[in-house]
Motif scaffolding. Structure first.
Motif, PDB file in Angstrom:
ATOM      1  N   GLU A 229      10.082  16.844  -0.805  1.00 20.88           N
ATOM      2  CA  GLU A 229      11.139  16.052  -1.152  1.00 20.88           C
ATOM      3  C   GLU A 229      11.067  16.061  -2.216  1.00 20.88           C
ATOM      4  N   GLY A 230       9.693  16.864  -3.076  1.00 17.10           N
ATOM      5  CA  GLY A 230       9.761  16.967  -4.252  1.00 17.10           C
ATOM      6  C   GLY A 230       8.848  16.519  -5.102  1.00 17.10           C
ATOM      7  N   ALA A 231       8.335  14.819  -4.814  1.00 18.75           N
ATOM      8  CA  ALA A 231       7.108  14.345  -4.828  1.00 18.75           C
ATOM      9  C   ALA A 231       6.201  14.943  -6.034  1.00 18.75           C
TER      10      ALA A 231
ATOM     11  N   ALA B  38      17.246   4.474  -8.092  1.00 18.93           N
ATOM     12  CA  ALA B  38      18.132   4.680  -8.697  1.00 18.93           C
ATOM     13  C   ALA B  38      18.458   3.929 -10.820  1.00 18.93           C
ATOM     14  N   GLU B  39      17.313   3.164 -10.507  1.00 20.24           N
ATOM     15  CA  GLU B  39      17.247   2.251 -12.201  1.00 20.24           C
ATOM     16  C   GLU B  39      16.933   2.893 -12.699  1.00 20.24           C
ATOM     17  N   LEU B  40      15.789   3.636 -12.141  1.00 19.30           N
ATOM     18  CA  LEU B  40      14.326   4.792 -12.341  1.00 19.30           C
ATOM     19  C   LEU B  40      14.802   5.918 -13.564  1.00 19.30           C
ATOM     20  N   ARG B  41      16.507   6.208 -12.767  1.00 20.39           N
ATOM     21  CA  ARG B  41      17.619   7.672 -13.118  1.00 20.39           C
ATOM     22  C   ARG B  41      18.154   7.215 -14.115  1.00 20.39           C
ATOM     23  N   ARG B  42      18.029   5.676 -14.460  1.00 21.24           N
ATOM     24  CA  ARG B  42      18.778   5.321 -15.702  1.00 21.24           C
ATOM     25  C   ARG B  42      18.526   5.004 -16.615  1.00 21.24           C
TER      26      ARG B  42
ATOM     27  N   ALA C 133      14.059   5.163   1.354  1.00 18.12           N
ATOM     28  CA  ALA C 133      15.107   6.297   2.784  1.00 18.12           C
ATOM     29  C   ALA C 133      14.510   8.024   2.333  1.00 18.12           C
ATOM     30  N   ARG C 134      14.692   7.967   2.943  1.00 23.03           N
ATOM     31  CA  ARG C 134      14.636   9.519   3.566  1.00 23.03           C
ATOM     32  C   ARG C 134      15.905  10.356   2.343  1.00 23.03           C
ATOM     33  N   GLY C 135      15.522  11.255   1.666  1.00 22.66           N
ATOM     34  CA  GLY C 135      16.273  11.511   0.968  1.00 22.66           C
ATOM     35  C   GLY C 135      16.496  11.201  -0.101  1.00 22.66           C
ATOM     36  N   ILE C 136      15.966  10.228  -1.068  1.00 16.13           N
ATOM     37  CA  ILE C 136      16.358   9.631  -1.319  1.00 16.13           C
ATOM     38  C   ILE C 136      15.672  10.267  -2.585  1.00 16.13           C
ATOM     39  N   ILE C 137      13.962  10.835  -2.700  1.00 12.50           N
ATOM     40  CA  ILE C 137      13.158  10.900  -3.464  1.00 12.50           C
ATOM     41  C   ILE C 137      13.576  13.011  -4.443  1.00 12.50           C
TER      42      ILE C 137
ATOM     43  N   PHE D 172      16.775  12.454  -5.867  1.00 12.14           N
ATOM     44  CA  PHE D 172      16.279  11.573  -7.948  1.00 12.14           C
ATOM     45  C   PHE D 172      15.438  13.464  -8.504  1.00 12.14           C
ATOM     46  N   VAL D 173      14.820  14.222  -7.141  1.00 16.35           N
ATOM     47  CA  VAL D 173      14.179  15.419  -7.797  1.00 16.35           C
ATOM     48  C   VAL D 173      15.690  15.280  -9.082  1.00 16.35           C
ATOM     49  N   GLN D 174      16.535  15.608  -7.962  1.00 15.17           N
ATOM     50  CA  GLN D 174      17.493  17.199  -8.475  1.00 15.17           C
ATOM     51  C   GLN D 174      17.900  16.686  -9.925  1.00 15.17           C
ATOM     52  N   HIS D 175      18.257  15.393  -9.709  1.00 18.67           N
ATOM     53  CA  HIS D 175      18.883  14.844 -11.112  1.00 18.67           C
ATOM     54  C   HIS D 175      17.955  14.805 -12.332  1.00 18.67           C
ATOM     55  N   CYS D 176      17.032  14.509 -11.931  1.00 21.75           N
ATOM     56  CA  CYS D 176      16.079  13.777 -12.946  1.00 21.75           C
ATOM     57  C   CYS D 176      14.437  14.324 -12.563  1.00 21.75           C
ATOM     58  N   PRO D 177      14.829  16.048 -13.195  1.00 23.86           N
ATOM     59  CA  PRO D 177      13.447  16.937 -12.670  1.00 23.86           C
ATOM     60  C   PRO D 177      12.228  16.671 -13.478  1.00 23.86           C
TER      61      PRO D 177
END
Length: 224
Positions: free
Chosen positions: A93-95, A36-40, A60-64, A67-72
């Motif tokens: 999940e997109g890593a 969340a902080e990396l996104r900011r 946690a499951r789904g967090i990655i 994040f990828v959806q908001h910061c591709p």
């Protein structure tokens, strides 16, 4: 390139900082407490070339995926152990890479090069059984490899269908019977699939199918 670390172990963070001094193109290493902080951080510096290094124990499951959806534009390198299932989950999940914690000195530079080139880094962990037991085949251990994000566009509809079945662990014979093809024809398709994806075995192809998010096709349903 600026690396952003998300890890709970100070000694590991120090080790990574020492390693990146020898990696060309890395300008700085910063730390944040979570994705969340990396996104900011990414939103505050939209023009910065960022790469996130995140421990899977802190995602946690789904967090990655979120994040990828908001910061591709910010690729994530997942850091974990010798666990094929956790690796597939993180890449699914997109890593953009999975680096083993115990082998970060050997794998991180390669992973960053692959990510820069637009690929997805898959370490030799794909050749391990759950629990870390080495799986040796007649071809020897599986080397690290990667496939490109646009690899799926090179596949024909039939090849995508076969890759979906590989994803579920179906054998060549089961695929042939489900699609009313000969085993030889299936092998030809699989060779073409491996070449298009840049992978060397079925397990790496399964990782690619997870990344491409191909639908899982049940041969029984296909026959019906």
């Amino acid at each position: 390139m600026r690396l952003i670390l998300i890890d709970h172990e100070a000694a590991f963070v120090t080790r990574v900082r020492q390693l990146v001094r020898r990696i060309n193109g890395v300008e700085a290493v910063d730390e944040v407490p979570d994705l969340a902080e990396l996104r900011r951080y990414a939103q505050a510096y939209p023009d910065a070339e960022l790469v996130g290094l995140v421990s899977i124990t802190m995602a946690a499951r789904g967090i990655i995926k979120e994040f990828v959806q908001h910061c591709p534009q910010v690729p994530l390198v997942a850091i974990g152990g010798n666990d094929p299932d956790r690796m597939r989950a993180a890449l699914g999940e997109g890593a953009r890479a999975y680096v083993r914690r115990s082998d970060v000195a050997d794998e991180l530079a390669n992973a960053l090069d692959v990510v820069r080139d637009g690929g997805v880094f898959v370490p030799p962990v794909v050749a391990m059984r759950p629990g870390g037991e080495p799986l040796m085949t007649v071809a020897g251990p599986v080397p690290a490899g990667f496939f490109r994000e646009d690899a799926g566009k090179q596949l024909t509809p039939r090849q995508r269908e076969i890759l979906s079945m590989i994803r579920t662990g179906r054998s060549n014979l089961e695929i042939a019977e489900a699609l009313d093809l000969t085993v030889g024809t299936v092998k030809i398709h699989i060779t073409a699939i491996f070449k298009a994806l840049g992978v060397r075995n079925r397990t790496q192809a399964m990782v690619a199918a997870d990344w491409l998010d191909l639908p899982a096709i049940d041969p029984v349903a296909t026959q019906a």
